[in-house]
Every structure is written in C-alpha cells, then in structure tokens.
Scaffold this motif. Structure first.
Motif, PDB file in Angstrom:
ATOM      1  N   LEU A   1       0.861  -1.192   0.000  1.00  0.00           N
ATOM      2  CA  LEU A   1       0.000   0.000   0.000  1.00  0.00           C
ATOM      3  C   LEU A   1       0.894   1.239   0.000  1.00  0.00           C
ATOM      4  O   LEU A   1       2.083   1.159   0.327  1.00  0.00           O
ATOM      5  N   LYS A   2       0.289   2.381  -0.336  1.00  0.00           N
ATOM      6  CA  LYS A   2       1.032   3.645  -0.191  1.00  0.00           C
ATOM      7  C   LYS A   2       0.044   4.768   0.110  1.00  0.00           C
ATOM      8  O   LYS A   2      -1.162   4.610  -0.090  1.00  0.00           O
ATOM      9  N   ASN A   3       0.553   5.887   0.593  1.00  0.00           N
ATOM     10  CA  ASN A   3      -0.310   7.041   0.884  1.00  0.00           C
ATOM     11  C   ASN A   3      -0.759   7.696  -0.416  1.00  0.00           C
ATOM     12  O   ASN A   3       0.049   7.901  -1.332  1.00  0.00           O
ATOM     13  N   ALA A   4      -2.027   8.014  -0.476  1.00  0.00           N
ATOM     14  CA  ALA A   4      -2.548   8.700  -1.671  1.00  0.00           C
ATOM     15  C   ALA A   4      -1.989  10.116  -1.721  1.00  0.00           C
ATOM     16  O   ALA A   4      -1.806  10.765  -0.685  1.00  0.00           O
ATOM     17  N   GLU A   5      -1.720  10.581  -2.919  1.00  0.00           N
ATOM     18  CA  GLU A   5      -1.130  11.923  -3.064  1.00  0.00           C
ATOM     19  C   GLU A   5      -2.067  13.024  -2.602  1.00  0.00           C
ATOM     20  O   GLU A   5      -1.635  14.085  -2.153  1.00  0.00           O
ATOM     21  N   ASP A   6      -3.377  12.793  -2.691  1.00  0.00           N
ATOM     22  CA  ASP A   6      -4.326  13.839  -2.263  1.00  0.00           C
ATOM     23  C   ASP A   6      -4.608  13.789  -0.757  1.00  0.00           C
ATOM     24  O   ASP A   6      -5.481  14.483  -0.248  1.00  0.00           O
ATOM     25  N   GLY A   7      -3.863  12.920  -0.054  1.00  0.00           N
ATOM     26  CA  GLY A   7      -3.996  12.846   1.415  1.00  0.00           C
ATOM     27  C   GLY A   7      -5.243  12.145   1.899  1.00  0.00           C
ATOM     28  O   GLY A   7      -5.607  12.235   3.076  1.00  0.00           O
ATOM     29  N   SER A   8      -5.926  11.412   1.018  1.00  0.00           N
ATOM     30  CA  SER A   8      -7.194  10.767   1.413  1.00  0.00           C
ATOM     31  C   SER A   8      -7.003   9.433   2.140  1.00  0.00           C
ATOM     32  O   SER A   8      -7.956   8.778   2.495  1.00  0.00           O
ATOM     33  N   GLY A   9      -5.759   9.024   2.362  1.00  0.00           N
ATOM     34  CA  GLY A   9      -5.512   7.752   3.062  1.00  0.00           C
ATOM     35  C   GLY A   9      -4.638   6.834   2.231  1.00  0.00           C
ATOM     36  O   GLY A   9      -3.937   7.280   1.317  1.00  0.00           O
ATOM     37  N   VAL A  10      -4.673   5.536   2.553  1.00  0.00           N
ATOM     38  CA  VAL A  10      -3.810   4.605   1.820  1.00  0.00           C
ATOM     39  C   VAL A  10      -4.527   4.039   0.605  1.00  0.00           C
ATOM     40  O   VAL A  10      -5.749   3.886   0.596  1.00  0.00           O
TER      41      VAL A  10
ATOM     42  N   ASP B   1      -0.681   0.177  -4.084  1.00  0.00           N
ATOM     43  CA  ASP B   1       0.391   0.655  -4.956  1.00  0.00           C
ATOM     44  C   ASP B   1       0.321  -0.103  -6.282  1.00  0.00           C
ATOM     45  O   ASP B   1       0.556  -1.322  -6.324  1.00  0.00           O
TER      46      ASP B   1
END
Length: 493
Positions: free
Chosen positions: A97-106, A109
């Motif tokens: 998994l990775k953090n979404a660029e818009d900051g909405s969570g994981v 990937d």
C-alpha cells in the motif's frame, strides 16, 4: 437478564442468531461475512479440537502446517477442483500500500502487482500435494498421514454465524497411500471417527453415508459423510471424508517407487470438520431457555451458586462450596463457584441456563443446617435435593453428568426417528417435505438429472446414500424408473 429468547416454533432462524449472541458464543465482526468467536464459544471449540486431535493421533496421524496462500496456477491443475471452488475464492493481487497523493488515506500501490496472483486457501489439497511431491519417493515413505488445524476462506454472500461464514476454522487431513484399498480404508476410518465423535461427545446421532455424484467434493472419486438432523427438520452435513483416487497425485506428479521396482502414482484422501459443528451442537439440542450443552463439551460442567443474606452466611456457604469444588475437581469435573455479589441468585440461575451449564448446585443456610444441596439439571429443568451424607458428592455428580449426556443423545435420536419418513410417491414426498420436514427416505433412479430436477422443484437434496441401507428394488419417486435402494433427501443448511 434481558428479555427471553424468541421461540423456536415462531422463528427458528431468529432464535438461533439471538442464542449465539446472547450466550456469548460469537458475534459478527467489522469484516463483512466474518465472525468473532468469543471466549465462551471458543472454549467449546477447544474441547472439540482436543478430543478430535486425540482421536487423530491415536490412529497414527500427525499435525503440520501449510501456507495460507496458494499460487493461482496450482488450482488450475485439477480441473474439477478449480471448477468447484472458483466462485468463492479470495484473490491477492498486490503486496503493498502507499499514501494517496491527495492525502485521502492509503491506496494499493499499482507498481506492487504480484507476478502470479495468490488464492487465500479455500482448502489445501493443491498446496499440500505440491509439497508431497518432495516428501514421497518410495513405498517406504507411505502411508503419509498428516492433519492441519487452520482457517480457510470461502467467499460467502449469505452468512450465518458458525454455519456459513467467509472465514472459518477447521481441520483438514490429507493422506497418501501405496494402494487404492489402503486409501479407501483410511477414508472410511475417518468418517467413522467423525461419527464416533459426534455421537459420543456432541450427543448428536448421525447417518453415515456416501454422497451422490452431484454432492461429491470437487476433485474426489467418492465422498463419505455424516449427516445430522436439526430441530427445525433441516439436515446439516457435519463432516466429510473424501477418497481422492490418484487425481491430485497425477495433477502434481506425485509418484513412488513400489516394492516391485515400478513407478506408481500414490492414492490420496482428504477429510475435514469445521466450526460448523458448533452450529450443529446449538441447533440439535438447545431450547427456548438457551443452550443445552452435553457435559463432555461444556466448558463449565457444574456451577455452584450461593443463596445468602449477609457476609456471615456467605462465609459459611463458601467453606462448604470450596470443599465440594475440591472433591469435584479431583474427580476431573470442571466446576465454577459464582459468589459475585453484584447479581442476585435468580439472575445467575437464568444466566447459566442460557449458557447451557449441565448442572447447577444451589446452597443456602437451610442446606448447611440439613447437610443438603439443591441440584438442578439443564437438560430436563428438574431439581432434586441431595443429602451430602448419603453418597460421596463426586459419585453423585459424575453419575448425573453421564445420565445427562445419554439423555441429550436419546432425545435427539428419538427426534430423528420421528422425523425420518419413508415415501413411495411424488405427492407423498412433497407433502412430507412441506408439512413434516426431516429426512425423507425415497427411491431415486441414480441420475444427476433427476436429482437436479428434484432440487429445483422442492429445494431438497440427496443428503446421502446411507451405508446401512437395504438393497431393494423400487421405482424413482419422480421418474418412475427402476431404483435399487432408498436414499435420504432433506432440505439442508
């Protein structure tokens, strides 16, 4: 205690669901279709596990553990096996998994895609037979008798606690043999062990039989089973044992050098029971007051409840209760003394009734004076006063527990007898299914097409071809074609 349970006669399904929750056995989890087995429920499963494990080891089996994940390609190797399980497989496609660029969570990937997808095991034949290829070279390596205690995942859309959940606990035995005869002997032996466990420990009468081709395990040549009847007249498959022939040995190229010097495919079996047995235990014996547990599987076999006013009375009662408890524990009885002062005796009586504790001992000040105790049985809801000087307490209790175990079995056996009906016509067949339910013993012409048609028309399936059936000429209830013996039909869980 909260208000009473729904009545079985009014809404059996609601009664079951409520009982599972209120008796603290299990609850739905945050993951849809999965359950949390609570400590009281799990302690019953542990007792089941311990007895089955002992029975397996006494017949030469040993435990091992195999991976939860199965490469997708393994499932493709045995055609009927993959067809049988394809619709209920959970598939792992990514490993990060990775953090979404818009900051909405994981998020998953997209760069972490697996080269080959992994299946979360619905059953372990394929991964185990791929391992057996490395373990088996010669006849000296056989028989290989392995069992695994594990969890499996079968993606169910309609779930019910214990009976059908997306993830459940079970054991699965997987054995390899040099001859067809040995493998068949093992298959039947394990069905017999399941039947013995169900009858001796669960107090559950079962019918031993063979599955029709339609109901057979995907990848097996023959499936043997034990079938039980629940109080609503529906059948429940309580355990299965499969003769796999050489199907998986051929799929995974598992050969052995025989005594004669040839190279042969091994013969296989697999067999399993699951936490579905918990559902069977609840539905076969319990009543409108709550659980009824056979003493051999009850986490608490005896509960002692003091009836007192004030500390002085409690102290005197506790001294006697501790003495009784020590004698019973020495005799191997599981006993609890409930001296919580936060609840009144009546509340405790209702709680232990709901939880199915087989025997309750009540002790009050008058009992201390008279040298007596009150004994209350969960199975019959009857009470008796017992004179502590008339017989050693452990003898009395062990005798009663044995009586309760037998009485629960006999009640279930009598129910099954009353709910097993022989029919000779299609009209009779439909009438019994709709009005009486239970097992319907009827002639069938032996074809999958007729079996499918009966299922379409009535929702009843062939539960098994009983091993002890009489071979007798007859005519199929639906087609009128010749039949060589009766089979058991029922609506089922």
């Amino acid at each position: 205690m909260s208000k009473g349970l729904p009545k079985r006669s009014e809404d059996y399904s609601l009664w079951y669901n409520e009982l599972v929750k209120r008796a603290d056995l299990a609850e739905n989890s945050a993951v849809r279709g999965c359950m949390v087995i609570k400590p009281y429920g799990y302690s019953i499963w542990e007792k089941m596990q311990a007895e089955l494990d002992r029975m397996f080891k006494e017949t030469g089996h040993t435990n091992a553990y195999f991976p939860l994940f199965i490469p997708k390609s393994f499932l493709s190797k045995e055609a009927s096996h993959v067809e049988g399980f394809a619709k209920e497989c959970a598939v792992v496609t990514h490993y990060r998994l990775k953090n979404a660029e818009d900051g909405s969570g994981v998020i998953v990937d997209p760069d972490a895609k697996l080269e080959e997808e992994l299946i979360v095991r619905p059953t372990s034949e394929t991964v185990i037979w791929s391992t057996y290829k490395n373990w088996i070279q010669s006849y000296r390596d056989l028989p290989l008798l392995v069992n695994q205690w594990a969890n499996v995942v079968r993606w169910e859309m309609r779930t019910r606690l214990f009976l059908r959940t997306a993830e459940f606990l079970w054991q699965e035995g997987h054995t390899a043999h040099a001859t067809k005869e040995e493998a068949m002997e093992e298959t039947i032996q394990m069905m017999n062990i399941y039947a013995q466990f169900a009858e001796d420990f669960m107090a559950l009468p079962v019918v031993k039989g063979k599955k029709s081709e339609n109901e057979r395990f995907a990848g097996a040549d023959e499936t043997f089973c034990i079938e039980a009847l629940m109080q609503d007249g529906k059948a429940l498959q309580a355990g299965t044992s499969h003769f796999l022939g050489q199907n998986f040995a051929k799929a995974f190229d598992v050969k052995f050098a025989s005594k004669e010097g040839g190279l042969e495919y091994v013969w296989g079996t697999s067999w399993g029971v699951s936490t579905r047995l918990m559902g069977a235990l609840i539905m076969a014996h319990s009543d409108d007051n709550g659980l009824v547990l056979p003493p051999k599987l009850a986490p608490i076999q005896v509960v002692i409840v003091p009836i007192y006013r004030g500390e002085a009375e409690l102290e005197a009662i506790s001294a006697k209760a501790n003495e009784i408890m020590a004698s019973l524990r020495k005799a191997g009885v599981s006993v609890k003394y409930d001296n919580r002062d936060t609840y009144k005796p009546g509340w405790k009586f209702a709680e232990y009734e709901l939880k199915g504790v087989p025997l309750r001992i009540g002790i009050g000040p008058r009992d201390l004076e008279n040298g007596t105790i009150e004994l209350a049985r969960r199975d019959t809801l009857t009470k008796e006063t017992f004179d502590l000087n008339s017989q050693p307490i452990e003898e009395k209790i062990l005798g009663l527990l044995s009586e309760i175990q037998a009485s629960i079995y006999n009640k279930a056996f009598k129910f099954r007898q009353e709910k097993t009906t022989e029919v000779n016509s299609w009209e009779e067949f439909k009438s019994v299914l709709n009005n009486k339910a239970g097992f319907v013993s009827a002639h069938w012409d032996g074809t999958s097409e007729t079996e499918e048609r009966i299922k379409e028309l009535t929702k009843a399936t062939i539960r098994c071809i009983p091993l002890d059936r009489k071979e007798e000429e007859g005519v199929c209830i639906l087609t009128g074609k010749p039949s060589s013996g009766r089979v058991l039909f029922a609506k089922a869980y």
